[in-house]
Design a protein around this motif. Structure first.
Motif, PDB file in Angstrom:
ATOM      1  N   PHE A 166       1.372  -0.188   6.420  1.00  0.00           N
ATOM      2  CA  PHE A 166       0.205  -0.517   6.492  1.00  0.00           C
ATOM      3  C   PHE A 166      -0.654   0.543   6.923  1.00  0.00           C
ATOM      4  N   ARG A 167      -0.240   1.178   7.808  1.00  0.00           N
ATOM      5  CA  ARG A 167      -1.210   2.238   8.412  1.00  0.00           C
ATOM      6  C   ARG A 167      -1.542   3.260   7.297  1.00  0.00           C
ATOM      7  N   GLN A 168      -0.402   3.715   6.745  1.00  0.00           N
ATOM      8  CA  GLN A 168      -0.551   4.654   5.681  1.00  0.00           C
ATOM      9  C   GLN A 168      -1.533   4.364   4.471  1.00  0.00           C
ATOM     10  N   ALA A 169      -1.143   2.803   4.170  1.00  0.00           N
ATOM     11  CA  ALA A 169      -2.141   2.461   3.064  1.00  0.00           C
ATOM     12  C   ALA A 169      -3.506   2.621   3.528  1.00  0.00           C
ATOM     13  N   GLU A 170      -3.920   2.042   4.792  1.00  0.00           N
ATOM     14  CA  GLU A 170      -5.120   2.067   5.202  1.00  0.00           C
ATOM     15  C   GLU A 170      -5.672   3.248   5.249  1.00  0.00           C
ATOM     16  N   LEU A 171      -5.071   4.402   5.571  1.00  0.00           N
ATOM     17  CA  LEU A 171      -5.611   5.723   5.773  1.00  0.00           C
ATOM     18  C   LEU A 171      -5.858   6.535   4.701  1.00  0.00           C
ATOM     19  N   ALA A 172      -5.237   5.976   3.500  1.00  0.00           N
ATOM     20  CA  ALA A 172      -5.405   6.951   2.220  1.00  0.00           C
ATOM     21  C   ALA A 172      -6.927   6.709   1.651  1.00  0.00           C
ATOM     22  N   THR A 173      -7.384   7.636   1.248  1.00  0.00           N
ATOM     23  CA  THR A 173      -9.020   7.619   0.753  1.00  0.00           C
ATOM     24  C   THR A 173      -9.062   7.194  -0.540  1.00  0.00           C
ATOM     25  N   ASP A 174     -10.147   6.447  -0.718  1.00  0.00           N
ATOM     26  CA  ASP A 174     -10.304   5.621  -1.888  1.00  0.00           C
ATOM     27  C   ASP A 174     -10.381   6.371  -3.097  1.00  0.00           C
ATOM     28  N   GLU A 175     -10.740   7.737  -3.109  1.00  0.00           N
ATOM     29  CA  GLU A 175     -10.404   8.329  -4.165  1.00  0.00           C
ATOM     30  C   GLU A 175      -9.168   8.706  -4.635  1.00  0.00           C
ATOM     31  N   ARG A 176      -8.153   8.468  -3.824  1.00  0.00           N
ATOM     32  CA  ARG A 176      -6.704   8.584  -4.037  1.00  0.00           C
ATOM     33  C   ARG A 176      -5.889   7.277  -4.131  1.00  0.00           C
ATOM     34  N   GLU A 177      -6.370   6.405  -5.249  1.00  0.00           N
ATOM     35  CA  GLU A 177      -5.764   5.014  -5.076  1.00  0.00           C
ATOM     36  C   GLU A 177      -4.381   4.935  -4.952  1.00  0.00           C
ATOM     37  N   GLN A 178      -3.546   5.958  -5.796  1.00  0.00           N
ATOM     38  CA  GLN A 178      -2.308   5.861  -5.803  1.00  0.00           C
ATOM     39  C   GLN A 178      -1.546   6.077  -4.450  1.00  0.00           C
ATOM     40  N   ARG A 179      -2.128   6.854  -3.415  1.00  0.00           N
ATOM     41  CA  ARG A 179      -2.083   6.961  -2.091  1.00  0.00           C
ATOM     42  C   ARG A 179      -1.924   5.501  -1.145  1.00  0.00           C
ATOM     43  N   GLN A 180      -2.690   4.626  -1.762  1.00  0.00           N
ATOM     44  CA  GLN A 180      -2.736   3.285  -1.223  1.00  0.00           C
ATOM     45  C   GLN A 180      -1.547   2.369  -1.825  1.00  0.00           C
ATOM     46  N   ARG A 181      -1.322   2.386  -3.037  1.00  0.00           N
ATOM     47  CA  ARG A 181      -0.207   1.630  -3.690  1.00  0.00           C
ATOM     48  C   ARG A 181       0.853   2.179  -3.335  1.00  0.00           C
ATOM     49  N   VAL A 182       1.260   3.339  -2.928  1.00  0.00           N
ATOM     50  CA  VAL A 182       2.730   3.596  -2.794  1.00  0.00           C
ATOM     51  C   VAL A 182       3.157   3.255  -1.641  1.00  0.00           C
ATOM     52  N   PRO A 183       2.723   3.287  -0.351  1.00  0.00           N
ATOM     53  CA  PRO A 183       3.181   2.738   0.904  1.00  0.00           C
ATOM     54  C   PRO A 183       3.482   1.260   0.627  1.00  0.00           C
ATOM     55  N   LEU A 184       2.792   0.605  -0.027  1.00  0.00           N
ATOM     56  CA  LEU A 184       2.753  -1.044  -0.299  1.00  0.00           C
ATOM     57  C   LEU A 184       3.860  -1.272  -1.163  1.00  0.00           C
ATOM     58  N   ILE A 185       3.917  -0.546  -2.181  1.00  0.00           N
ATOM     59  CA  ILE A 185       5.157  -0.821  -3.313  1.00  0.00           C
ATOM     60  C   ILE A 185       6.488  -0.254  -2.451  1.00  0.00           C
ATOM     61  N   ALA A 186       6.394   0.554  -1.572  1.00  0.00           N
ATOM     62  CA  ALA A 186       7.639   1.096  -0.741  1.00  0.00           C
ATOM     63  C   ALA A 186       8.050  -0.143   0.121  1.00  0.00           C
ATOM     64  N   THR A 187       7.266  -0.430   0.753  1.00  0.00           N
ATOM     65  CA  THR A 187       7.501  -1.480   1.706  1.00  0.00           C
ATOM     66  C   THR A 187       7.912  -2.858   1.118  1.00  0.00           C
TER      67      THR A 187
END
Length: 604
Positions: free
Chosen positions: A546-567
């Protein structure tokens, strides 16, 4: 409990039962103003108590009265009949009611003044729950406190104070779980906030059960010690595993009013003087301690920080492990970069100085191939890439975010053909990388770079667990046009059956592709987590994701997805469980609502 009061007015009393009938039966059940009362004639006196046993709601009128003691027949909770106090801490006191006899009729006041308002009552019960390790009482307390309008910070502070005082071996999984649950409070719905609080409380109580208490070492009498000297002392004490000396240094740092950033630097230095201590747990414990202090406004700073000492000085050091020495000597790579020794920072300082970066310069941008390098199989290339990034002006926060992203990818691509226990291997790296990232956001200490390098090499060591890698869906690949709420429900359903690991990850990707709000997804994943008997690592994993997904910037959407896919994949691998904790929570919730547990639950 409340008893008869000579000053109470007649209007406060209501007729309940004839004295003759009561003396004939010995007990009567009556209801006045909706309050069920068990009235007893015993030893020439009349006593009235609430008919609901405060433990689990069984009717006390069906109990036994002997020698002034009322015993419930369900779990044998015992109560002193005249005042309602219990002999058994797990049961709670039963409410008593003032009684008067008038013209052969028993009168009862059904609305006496309570001894304590609900907030104070449940705060007291929380202390009992922690001391006696009583899960049902902990659940009742969590629900009762939040229902009474108490802010979560209060019971969290109480639990931190207990956990740091009554566990000689220091900060452990219980307090770490409490920190994780504290961080989840804003991500879950109101009912799950109570579940999260209960989860943290019960794990702290369980972690302290049977442990001797901690005996404090005081701060030094003088606080006129320079920060650099105190830091040197602290590191030296940790190096030789001197717990008492290290604790005195930490307590002195607090007493001397050093800033939170300076104290964070102190801890990071000690926690990274050797790589990847205790599979990353030491730095993760420290991060959760700091997050807990930040949540409670540093109310318990000395005892909280002191609790970190034992894990620090007893930690397993990865530079002493064969996996970090053979077939490639990873420690030697670190030593060359750090300045000749794993405890050095001179090499890192030189790299940072070479950048010549100022606050007005453009932010560092990661090279396009950095993630590929971090996830590759060449440790020298990994170390060189990170060193070059520092030369180019990358901050500790910049690089720790990159390593955390790579670590999340390892979890997202974990191959299910691996041994089940290896989920924990990739998880440890991820939780460690998240901790480094969080510390980099609170201190710019050069030692934090060591955490970055250590985390990156742990990502490297985990590479075989992505052989073959589970595919991570690319954005747009699963745009089915479905309602995101239906997709969220599908994610939750994957936790009801075994073997749905890849489907859980795919559904998270579908949720994003269908335009779902990440906050809604976190709420669903949080609910799925809190209804299960989730273990330490699972609770850690979700919070870090959750923390990593929240810290990901909007310009890098995959950074938001991957932690939540992982968990989501991690959760699906570990669920379903027996859901025993949820059963306890449900019982507590029903009891606090006044329901009768011995009767069938009412359908909605």
């Amino acid at each position: 409990m409340a008893t008869a009061d000579d000053n109470q007015s007649d209007t406060e009393f209501s007729p309940a039962v004839s004295l003759e009938a009561l003396e004939e039966t010995g007990r009567e059940l009556v209801s006045i103003d909706g309050t069920p009362l068990a009235i007893f004639a015993h030893e020439g006196e009349v006593k009235a108590v609430n008919n609901r046993c405060p433990h689990m709601g069984f009717p006390l009128v069906e109990g036994t009265v002997d020698d002034g003691i009322l015993t419930c027949h369900w779990h044998h909770a015992r109560f002193e009949l005249s005042c309602g106090d219990t002999f058994d801490p797990w049961a709670d006191d039963v409410q008593t009611y003032p009684v008067e006899i008038r013209d052969g009729t028993v009168y009862v006041n059904p609305n006496p003044e309570r001894d304590l308002p609900p907030a104070e009552h449940w705060a007291t019960r929380l202390e009992t729950a922690l001391e006696e390790n009583l899960r049902l009482v902990a659940a009742k307390s969590a629900i009762g406190l939040l229902d009474a309008g108490v802010e979560p910070e209060e019971p969290i502070g109480t639990t931190i104070a207990f956990g740091t005082q009554y566990r000689e071996s220091g900060w452990g999984s219980g307090l770490t779980i409490l920190g994780c649950m504290t961080n989840l409070l804003d991500d879950v719905d109101p009912e799950d906030r109570k579940r999260a609080l209960y989860t943290g409380m019960r794990h702290v109580a369980d972690d302290c059960a049977g442990e001797p208490p901690s005996f404090d070492q005081p701060a030094f009498d003088t606080t006129e010690v320079t920060f650099s000297r105190l830091k040197s002392w602290f590191r030296d004490c940790v190096e030789v595993r001197d717990a008492d000396g290290a604790e005195r240094c930490l307590r002195t740092a607090v007493a001397a009013d050093y800033s939170a950033a300076e104290i964070a630097e102190l801890v990071v230095a000690g926690a990274t003087d050797h790589p990847y201590l205790s599979n990353g747990h030491v730095l993760d414990f420290a991060n959760k301690a700091f997050e807990s202090l930040e949540e409670t406004d540093w109310e318990h700073a000395e005892t909280t920080l002191a609790a970190l000492v034992e894990p620090l000085v007893t930690a397993a050091r990865s530079d002493e492990r064969s996996s970090w020495r053979q077939p490639i000597d990873l420690v030697a790579l670190l030593e060359d970069t750090y300045g000749g020794n794993v405890t050095e920072t001179s090499g890192l300082e030189s790299l940072a100085a070479a950048s010549g970066k100022t606050d007005t310069d453009e932010p560092w941008t990661p090279p396009a191939d950095l993630q590929e390098t971090l996830l590759g199989d060449d440790p020298e290339a990994i170390v060189d890439a990170l060193a070059e990034a520092i030369r180019q002006g990358a901050t500790t926060e910049d690089l720790s975010a990159e390593v955390a992203s790579a670590a999340a990818t390892r979890v997202a691509q974990f191959g299910t053909a691996n041994e089940f226990s290896d989920w924990n291997t990739v998880h440890h790296t991820f939780s460690y990388a998240n901790a480094v990232h969080q510390f980099a956001r609170r201190t710019d200490a050069v030692e934090t770079y060591r955490g970055v390098f250590d985390g990156a090499l742990s990502v490297y060591l985990d590479r075989f667990l992505n052989t073959p890698p589970a595919p991570i869906p690319t954005p747009g690949e699963n745009d089915t046009g479905r309602d995101p709420d239906a997709v969220r429900q599908g994610v939750l359903e994957t936790f009801d059956a075994e073997g749905e690991v890849n489907e859980a990850g795919r559904l998270v990707a579908e949720f994003f592709d269908c335009g779902g709000d990440p906050a809604d997804l976190r709420q669903t994943l949080g609910h799925g987590l809190l209804r299960e008997d989730a273990g330490f690592h699972t609770l850690q994993n979700v919070e870090a994701a959750f923390r990593q997904a929240e810290l990901a910037t909007d310009e890098r959407e995959q950074r938001q997805r991957v932690p939540l896919i992982a968990t989501a994949r991690y959760l699906a691998a570990h669920f379903p469980t027996r859901r025993e904790a949820e059963q306890t929570y449900t019982i507590a919730a029903r009891l606090n609502r006044g329901e009768a547990i011995h009767e069938a639950a009412k359908s909605n």
